[in-house]
Write an enzyme that holds these catalytic residues in place. Sequence first.
Site: not given
Length: 213
Positions: A45, A49, A73, A133
Amino acid sequence: MQNWNLSPAAVFAASPLVPVMVINELDQALPMAEALLAGGIAVFEITLRTPVALAAIERIAKAMPEAMVGAGTVINADQYDAAVAAGSRFVISPGMTPSLLAHAAKGSVPLIPGVATPSEVMQALEAGYDHLKFFPAEANGGAKALAAISAPLAQVRFCPTGGVGPNNVANYLALKCVATVGGSWMLPAEAIKAGNWQEITRLTREAVALTQR
């Protein structure tokens, strides 16, 4: 209903541990992924960012077809599309919005939305999402809270992320609702900065051993 080319269940089943990768320099992408793979993890993953995240996804996806590369994200439809275009095979979000859920449902790769409350789990279920999640896991009460949330929502499978580490990962994996966990403890910033990929492989092996059920 979603027409994804990969099921969320397959993503969760691919590894008991999903490493959360923050890649600041593009040249770190392949060595980091290779170090994780050498330690026994083939699901990545890569969080959006940093400015090089999409390029890192593309580089790893092309160089390591045996791995399952995804984006984290992701908070809107444009980022979902950019992640898919870069080669992501799955997409993870820290939360969820109606527009993101609707957009991803029509997309080609699975979205794993983030939830923190029973109401959010119910909203995800209404939109057709049952692999979620749990984030931020420890700040939201940890494994005890997730056990309580999942009790009336037994059809949902979770990937708790956020504050998960060697000292508490067993608490999460003991729950029937937990299919995999997300974490970054095998990726210390000092080792990445120093290019100490052998240390990351060592820590990854230790982490994989901890997640064996």
